[in-house]
Design an enzyme around this catalytic site. Structure first.
Site, PDB file in Angstrom:
ATOM      1  N   ASP A   1      -8.141  -9.564   1.643  1.00 50.17           N
ATOM      2  CA  ASP A   1      -8.770  -8.916   2.999  1.00 50.17           C
ATOM      3  C   ASP A   1      -9.921  -9.323   3.518  1.00 50.17           C
ATOM      4  OD1 ASP A   1      -6.395  -7.372   2.916  1.00 50.17           O
ATOM      5  OD2 ASP A   1      -7.244  -5.515   2.458  1.00 50.17           O
TER       6      ASP A   1
ATOM      7  N   GLY B   1       0.578  -0.144   5.150  1.00 47.93           N
ATOM      8  CA  GLY B   1       1.019  -1.022   6.442  1.00 47.93           C
ATOM      9  C   GLY B   1       0.020  -2.041   6.719  1.00 47.93           C
TER      10      GLY B   1
ATOM     11  N   THR C   1      -3.988   1.075  -2.987  1.00 45.76           N
ATOM     12  CA  THR C   1      -3.422  -0.268  -2.745  1.00 45.76           C
ATOM     13  C   THR C   1      -3.557  -1.335  -3.602  1.00 45.76           C
ATOM     14  OG1 THR C   1      -3.250  -2.101  -0.977  1.00 45.76           O
ATOM     15  CG2 THR C   1      -5.436  -1.052  -1.461  1.00 45.76           C
TER      16      THR C   1
ATOM     17  N   THR D   1       0.792  -1.265   0.131  1.00 47.67           N
ATOM     18  CA  THR D   1      -0.209   0.093   0.017  1.00 47.67           C
ATOM     19  C   THR D   1       0.885   1.291   0.101  1.00 47.67           C
ATOM     20  OG1 THR D   1      -1.598  -1.236   1.250  1.00 47.67           O
ATOM     21  CG2 THR D   1      -1.994   1.133   1.116  1.00 47.67           C
TER      22      THR D   1
ATOM     23  N   SER E   1      -7.761  -1.602   6.496  1.00 46.53           N
ATOM     24  CA  SER E   1      -7.460  -0.731   7.346  1.00 46.53           C
ATOM     25  C   SER E   1      -7.174   0.727   7.095  1.00 46.53           C
ATOM     26  CB  SER E   1      -6.149  -1.539   8.199  1.00 46.53           C
ATOM     27  OG  SER E   1      -6.745  -2.713   8.551  1.00 46.53           O
TER      28      SER E   1
HETATM   29  N1  GLY Z   1      -4.999  -4.023   1.662  1.00 45.37           N
HETATM   30  C1  GLY Z   1      -4.750  -2.970   2.718  1.00 45.37           C
HETATM   31  C2  GLY Z   1      -5.858  -2.515   3.566  1.00 45.37           C
HETATM   32  O1  GLY Z   1      -6.941  -2.106   2.591  1.00 45.37           O
HETATM   33  O2  GLY Z   1      -5.838  -2.059   4.418  1.00 45.37           O
END
Ligand code: GLY
Length: 577
Positions: free
Chosen positions: A436, A482, A414, A396, A461
């Site tokens: 995710d 992160g 991301t 990301t 996140s």
């Molecule tokens: N793929 C990282 C996020 O969406 O938190």
């Protein structure tokens, strides 16, 4: 350092301009001294994860472009130069502040699951969850990309320069080549799946299989053509026609195929959603709502710790950190149970209720850790869910941009893990965002809110954040990559700027310390020992953290002018004029 190989223009842009006026009032960060001064600019600024991307954004701002115009240019260059982290094959969340209209809008460009995907997507023939990397690599993990459609919607609302112009810096770099950065070169090590992809392999690796080293000039004519098509034809060029057909073919033809169809791509719609805002001391802190869990978790932590004075204790104090870490445990317990795509699983409205947060905050014991926290019972809860234990691996990218009129963008973008699904199509990588989702659709006889469903967006996140003063003026914007640690990284920088009065550079450089309702993760800098000892005395299981944040932050000074910081752990810069 290998940055010497980068073009002169990119280097010049990184030389930081007149220093931040005066020393920061807060204590110096324990251990990790800032490697650079905060950047200062009078008119406009961009902070992004790569100097070439930041330079592209700056060029657009210099040409009179808006913050959204610059964000589009930055994203297109990041697709090329930071392909491990984000790109046109992925998704993003964008906070936009309109200075004249005094309006905050949040754009959701999150990927969606193909219509045919179901709760058992990541279960093997034996009914057990796939191994994480088995799920990542191939077509199964690829969500319908959303970043370009979302940027197009934001450009219609807030763009100033023509759409096609915003692609020219990236097209030129893709055509003429860019120098592989040290971070990209390091991320290419040991990625057998990427090397095995028929398009990505020869692009990133040498004939003997070793990664192309930092400084290698890399041209990507396929991406130049793709970007030209999108510049001319808009997001339709990605979501319909030959590029879309190639995406569908790559997903279907992978060793572990996915079910994405042209109809999924054609049908993708970005969403404008309500921001999640909470009062915090003298400010109002706003972030991205579901399907991201970032805004809600940060708002909950701030709501729980507001009754405590963090300022007097300062950033070296185990007691101050203990409060933040314990509040974070409690917020993660709620996140894991309740937060998912709000179009499928409505958020319990009471999660941000002041009384609820006061009660949750009351669970924090000042002298002793709670250990593992359990989810609360927020007012308005409509269904009983099992906790989600899904992994999020850290990739990301984050950018913050303020234009000359004071409009601002805070955008986290991301393709999920490094190089996404490892499938390269027409010069760009397809995401693995569907990992995710929870691999397990139910537990203890209860559904998991974040289970896979066709057309649903996986929980994120990502925490693009903006802070406003009592008069409703924007005072800062920030965020980080992160994985699930994004929440803790962003919270650290936020509290460092608001409670400890650190300038943006010191705030992002401050050692990372966070809790995701498990061990306390601490960045082991030379000064970290006393903090670790203090936290252990309070009952924390302290684990060293090696994963790097990639924070970017810009603060708007009350008298005019901008101060920016970029994370020294990655290659980001804050530049402006
Ligand atoms: N793929 C990282 C996020 O969406 O938190």
């Amino acid at each position: 350092m290998t940055m010497r190989r980068w073009p002169l223009a990119a280097l010049l842009c990184c030389l930081v301009l007149p220093a931040w006026a005066g020393p920061p009032a807060g204590s110096p960060p324990p251990g990790l001294a800032p490697e650079r001064m905060a950047a200062y600019a009078r008119s406009h600024m961009v902070a992004a994860a790569n100097p070439l991307a930041a330079a592209a954004g700056r060029t657009i701002l210099q040409a009179g472009g808006s913050a959204v115009d610059a964000a589009i240019a930055v994203q297109m260059v990041l697709t090329l130069v930071e392909p491990q982290s984000s790109g046109i094959g992925g998704g993003a969340f964008l906070l936009h502040w309109s200075a004249a209209g005094r309006e905050l809008r949040t754009y959701d460009g999150r990927e969606t699951a193909p219509a045919a995907a179901g709760p058992n997507l990541f279960l093997g023939a034996d009914g057990r969850p796939l191994r994480f990397m088995d799920a990542v690599v191939g077509g199964l993990s690829v969500g319908v990309p959303g970043a370009v459609r979302m940027l197009e919607a934001a450009h219609r609302a807030h763009g100033r320069l023509p759409w096609a112009d915003l692609f020219q810096p990236a097209i030129a770099l893709a055509r003429d080549g860019f120098a592989i950065s040290p971070r990209l070169a390091a991320t290419l090590q040991d990625d057998a799946a990427l090397r095995a992809d028929p398009a990505a392999g020869p692009y990133f690796y040498q004939p003997d299989g070793s990664p192309k080293p930092a400084g290698t000039l890399l041209a990507n004519p396929a991406l130049a053509a793709t970007l030209q098509a999108i510049a001319t034809g808009g997001a339709d060029a990605l979501h319909t026609g030959p590029i879309a057909q190639d995406i569908v073919a790559a997903v279907a033809g992978a060793a572990r195929p996915g079910s994405m169809t042209l109809a999924d791509l054609v049908g993708y719609r970005p969403q404008v959603r309500d921001a999640v805002c909470v009062p915090y001391r003298l400010w109002r802190v706003c972030g991205m709502g579901p399907p991201s869990s970032g805004g809600v978790a940060i708002a909950q932590v701030l709501g729980m710790v507001e009754r405590h004075d963090l300022t007097a204790a300062g950033p070296a104090s185990p007691d101050a950190w203990h409060l933040l870490l314990e509040a974070s445990r409690l917020a993660f317990a709620d996140r894991d149970r309740y937060v998912a795509d709000p179009d499928r699983v409505p958020l319990p409205p009471g999660l941000l209720d002041r009384r609820y947060l006061a009660d949750r905050g009351g669970l924090i014991r000042t002298g002793e850790s709670l250990g593992r926290a359990t989810a609360g019972e927020p007012p308005g809860k409509r269904a009983d869910f099992a906790p989600d234990r899904s992994l999020e691996i850290p990739a990301t990218s984050h950018m913050v941009i303020v234009d000359r009129d004071g409009n601002a963008v805070s955008m986290t973008t991301t393709i999920e893990g490094p190089f996404g699904s490892k499938l390269m199509v027409r010069g760009f990588l397809l995401n693995n965002e569907l990992t995710d989702f929870s691999f397990v659709p139910e537990a203890d006889g209860r559904p998991v809110a974040n289970r896979v469903e066709g057309g649903k967006r996986p929980r994120s996140s990502m925490s693009p954040t903006m802070v406003f003063d009592r008069d409703g003026r924007l005072v800062m914007a920030l965020g980080s990559p992160g994985g699930a640690r994004i929440i803790g990284y962003t919270l650290k920088a936020l509290v460092a700027m608001l409670d400890w009065d650190l300038d943006p550079q010191r705030a992002v450089s401050l050692p990372n310390l966070l809790n995701r309702n498990g061990p306390t993760e601490l960045e082991m800098t030379p000064g970290a020992g006393p903090l670790a000892d203090g936290l252990r005395r309070l009952g924390h299981e302290v684990q060293p953290m090696t994963a790097p944040s990639g924070l970017q932050a810009i603060r708007l000074l009350p008298g005019g002018g901008l101060v920016g910081g970029a994370d020294p752990r990655r290659e980001g810069v804050a530049v402006g004029d």
